[in-house]
Design an enzyme around this catalytic site. Structure first.
Site, short mmCIF file in Angstrom:
data_model
loop_
_atom_site.label_atom_id
_atom_site.label_comp_id
_atom_site.label_asym_id
_atom_site.label_seq_id
_atom_site.Cartn_x
_atom_site.Cartn_y
_atom_site.Cartn_z
N GLU A 110 32.40 33.00 43.13
CA GLU A 110 32.07 31.70 42.23
C GLU A 110 31.76 32.74 41.13
O GLU A 110 32.16 31.74 39.75
CB GLU A 110 31.01 31.40 42.96
CG GLU A 110 31.01 29.93 44.30
CD GLU A 110 31.80 30.66 45.62
OE1 GLU A 110 31.22 32.02 45.50
OE2 GLU A 110 31.75 30.07 46.14
N MET A 141 27.67 54.91 31.15
CA MET A 141 27.12 55.30 31.09
C MET A 141 25.85 55.06 31.50
O MET A 141 24.39 56.01 31.02
CB MET A 141 26.47 53.10 30.55
CG MET A 141 25.58 53.45 28.93
SD MET A 141 25.91 54.04 27.72
CE MET A 141 25.74 51.92 26.74
#
Lengths: 196, 560
Positions: B52, B472
């Site tokens: 979903e 990162m």
């Protein structure tokens, strides 16, 4: 209104649609934006299907001045007014159950009288007083009754409305505009309304 | 003319009346009655996602790239909760979406029934508005209200939760019924006095900078932005989400400022005497330390949302209104200007602080991949990204020429956005070239949607900037946690070429700079989806960098 320590208090009146979850939307907004509700009063308004809410919020000036704008983003909030600097009358109500055996009963009643509060219940050892008015008046009565023994204090939130005349009254509930506080002007957008 | 229909039919007819032609979703028990009528509505194309979250991001990518409202379906309980990341992503970036979820039957609500979740409660802070519809009679009006709310004003996601037995209940639907939302006003033109005040500041400014935010993109005000910038010769800095609102090969284009923006952009904003903000919310990644943000400038803030005014930065001239309308009001009042000295200074800043210099290296680096993509596609592809170093390299090194060709999760910073958002963008733009620039971390969060790509024959091209690291995270642990590296390395990445081939997708691996352009050209020429696994330098820090909560004074331009 400045409360000191960089804390400010603002009074906000909102007309909201009477729909399931509207209080959850508003309380959720207050929680996640870090607004601290000092008091909240909710009830049906004069318009069918609408409720009126009066909030008193406290916090840093920069934060509390955004409450009205954030509230106005909610779809179920129909009107919102930051009435802090407006000419308003407001009231709170308290029920105070105080210990009042025969020995002190007359003294308690005398105090109640001076504060124009009503006795709404009498027990053998206690009295229950009803008082409405400004916060200070209620605070003071409660303070004075402490020495008799407070059994229970129940207070409502503030309800407020704009005055019908432009002449300032001497009412204790009048919220004096604080000249030092910057005025928050909610920018009012023009354009189509929500009804199309 | 009112029709008597089942709740499911009302939903479908109302969606079609809203101009919906595609829906992304996955069925489940509570929403089965809606799927049960889809065959009656062949114009409503349903694209079956594999999760979903993928459906929500695909609807988001479709919405951003087309300007239409994206639609997602999910079932109750876990189906609905899986949507939530997608709703939050759309909410933070003001993307118009409508999500329709199934709910357990009305009498089961509140009983902890199988697959029950209070999705209206859960999504309340993450949607612009939401509904639990308890009567089929209310469904049609609710769908129309939801679309009106999603697409107007500051756009955003709206969720409609429908109990299973409301889908099957018969009800009346009047497509012509007026919408009644007394508490909802859509700003149009701004107050004339606000526009006057803004125009006066612009006409007096000696060092003005335009800060173009997502509002310019969402309101499709590209031509107006260009007209204003050229008329008064004002350099244009975009926000991260404002990228592609202004062509980057234009002489007035001055990059994007902030945490990983170009140093010259951050310096231009800092040295300006006027910042003209169109539709940016002065995000913390741009302002850093609010007290030290561009202290020498006055600020104009044009925003459709009054609640954004003075939220983060105090401004001298607020202008509340629809950005496109405000441009129309403002441009005639702004005098022609040249700002020669200031523009020369900006050119000097660009020369002195190039920011985009790629370090000399024989190894393949993320910057090389993006630069080659930009060159080979001539800056004309639609680019979607995830979040992290690859996203910032994409923002820095891809030279966007076309309006609204950059799709990235800016506010929420959702890793995994890259794979499904590209699906939505390709579905909405079947004739355009869509490249998804992925991190190996984010790609693995939503890679199951490759099945959706294949099933729907979508020619999406994926470039994975694969360094076997959460790049990162590695950088931040190096900078701010004394090099105490934890949970930053991916030691068990799959072979992405073999993975692509398992889905019958063309897979290409690139390990050398010299092979890049040929690989990208090969991917572009391939009539179908491609995964290009770019094996890049393991650890490489991203510059420039302004650490969180700091200001341009702490800007780190390049490695020591």
């Amino acid at each position: 209104m400045a409360l000191g320590n960089g804390t400010f208090q603002r009074t906000i009146s909102a007309l909201v649609q009477d729909k399931p979850g509207v209080l959850a939307r508003i309380s959720g907004l207050f929680r996640r934006r870090g607004f601290n509700i000092a008091s909240l009063a909710v009830g049906r308004s004069e318009r069918p299907g609408m409720s009126r809410m009066t909030f008193v919020v406290e916090g840093p000036d920069e934060v509390v001045r955004h409450v009205a704008a954030q509230l106005d983003r909610l779809i179920d909030v129909v009107e919102v007014h930051d009435i802090t600097e407006q000419n308003i009358v407001w009231r709170e109500l308290a029920l105070i159950k105080v210990s009042a055996p025969a020995a002190t009963r007359s003294e308690v009643l005398e105090l109640a009288n001076v504060y124009r509060s009503n006795v709404i219940d009498i027990g053998i050892e206690s009295l229950t007083l009803e008082i409405s008015g400004g916060r200070q008046k209620i605070d003071t009565l409660i303070e004075l009754l402490k020495k008799f023994g407070l059994l229970e204090v129940i207070r409502t939130g503030r309800v407020a409305t704009l005055r019908g005349t432009l002449i300032e009254g001497e009412d204790d509930g009048l919220f004096q505009a604080d000249a030092s506080a910057p005025t928050y002007i909610l920018p009012v957008p023009t354009g189509e309304t929500g009804s199309v | 003319m009112s029709k008597h229909l089942s709740g499911s039919q009302i939903v479908c007819e109302a969606l079609l009346n809203e101009g919906v032609d595609v829906v992304f979703g996955i069925p489940g028990g509570a929403i089965l009655p809606l799927y049960g009528v889809l065959s009656e509505y062949p114009d409503l194309r349903h694209i079956l996602s594999r999760h979903e979250q993928g459906a929500a991001h695909a609807a988001d990518g479709y919405a951003r790239s087309t300007g239409k409202v994206g639609v997602a379906f999910a079932t109750s309980g876990p189906g609905a909760t899986n949507l939530v990341t997608g709703l939050a992503t759309a909410m933070m970036d003001s993307v118009p979406m409508v999500a329709i979820t199934g709910q357990v039957g009305r009498t089961a609500i509140g009983t902890d029934a199988f697959q029950e979740a209070d999705i209206t409660g859960a999504s309340m802070p993450l949607t612009k508005h939401n509904y639990l519809v308890m009567r089929a009679d209310d469904l049609g009006a609710t769908v129309h209200e939801a679309f009106h709310i999603a697409r107007t004003g500051r756009s955003g996601p709206v969720l409609i939760d429908v109990p299973k037995d409301v889908f099957t209940e018969m009800g009346d639907y009047d497509p012509e019924a007026p919408i009644d939302l007394p508490g909802y006003r859509v700003p149009g033109k701004a107050d004339e006095s606000q526009v006057e005040a803004a125009a006066e500041l612009i006409n007096q400014a000696e060092r003005p900078v335009i800060l173009a935010g997502h509002g310019v993109v969402l309101s499709r005000s590209f031509d107006e932005l260009m007209e204003l910038a050229e008329k008064a010769q004002i350099p244009v800095v975009t926000t991260l989400l404002g990228i592609s609102s202004f062509p980057e090969d234009h002489v007035l284009s001055t990059g994007f400022p902030g945490m990983h923006g170009m140093a010259y952009a951050s310096l231009a904003v800092d040295e300006a005497d006027l910042i003209i903000n169109f539709g940016s919310r002065f995000d913390d990644r741009i302002i850093g330390d609010a007290l030290r943000f561009s202290t020498g400038s006055k600020k104009i803030h044009v925003d459709i949302d009054p609640a954004e005014i003075n939220k983060s930065i105090r401004v001298e001239a607020p202008v509340v209104g629809n950005i496109k309308d405000v441009f129309g009001q403002l441009i005639p009042k702004v005098k022609q200007a040249t700002h020669v000295g200031w523009l020369q200074h900006i050119e000097h800043l660009k020369a002195e602080h190039p920011s985009l210099k790629i370090p000399e290296s024989d190894r393949l680096m993320g910057q090389h991949v993006v630069k080659a993509l930009s060159d080979v596609t001539k800056g004309e592809a639609i680019i979607t990204t995830g979040v992290g170093q690859h996203q910032m390299w994409a923002a820095q090194h891809y030279q966007f020429k076309n309006a609204n060709s950059w799709l990235s999760s800016g506010g929420a910073g959702t890793m995994g956005y890259e794979v499904p958002s590209a699906i939505g963008a390709q579905v909405g733009n079947p004739d355009k070239l869509v490249w998804s620039i992925c991190g190996d971390g984010g790609f693995q969060m939503t890679l199951m949607e490759l099945a959706t790509v294949v099933e729907n024959k979508l020619p999406v091209k994926y470039a994975i900037l694969n360094n076997n690291h959460l790049g990162m995270i590695t950088q931040w642990q190096g900078f701010f946690y004394n090099g105490d590296y934890q949970a930053e390395t991916y030691t068990a990445n799959p072979d992405f070429v073999k993975l692509a081939e398992a889905y019958e997708i063309k897979g290409i691996r690139v390990t050398r700079q010299d092979d890049l352009e040929a690989a990208i050209a090969e991917a572009n020429a391939h009539d179908g989806p491609v995964v290009v696994d770019c094996v890049i330098e393991k650890v490489d820090d991203l510059y420039p960098m302004i650490p969180a909560g700091q200001s341009v004074q702490e800007l780190i331009e390049e490695p020591n």
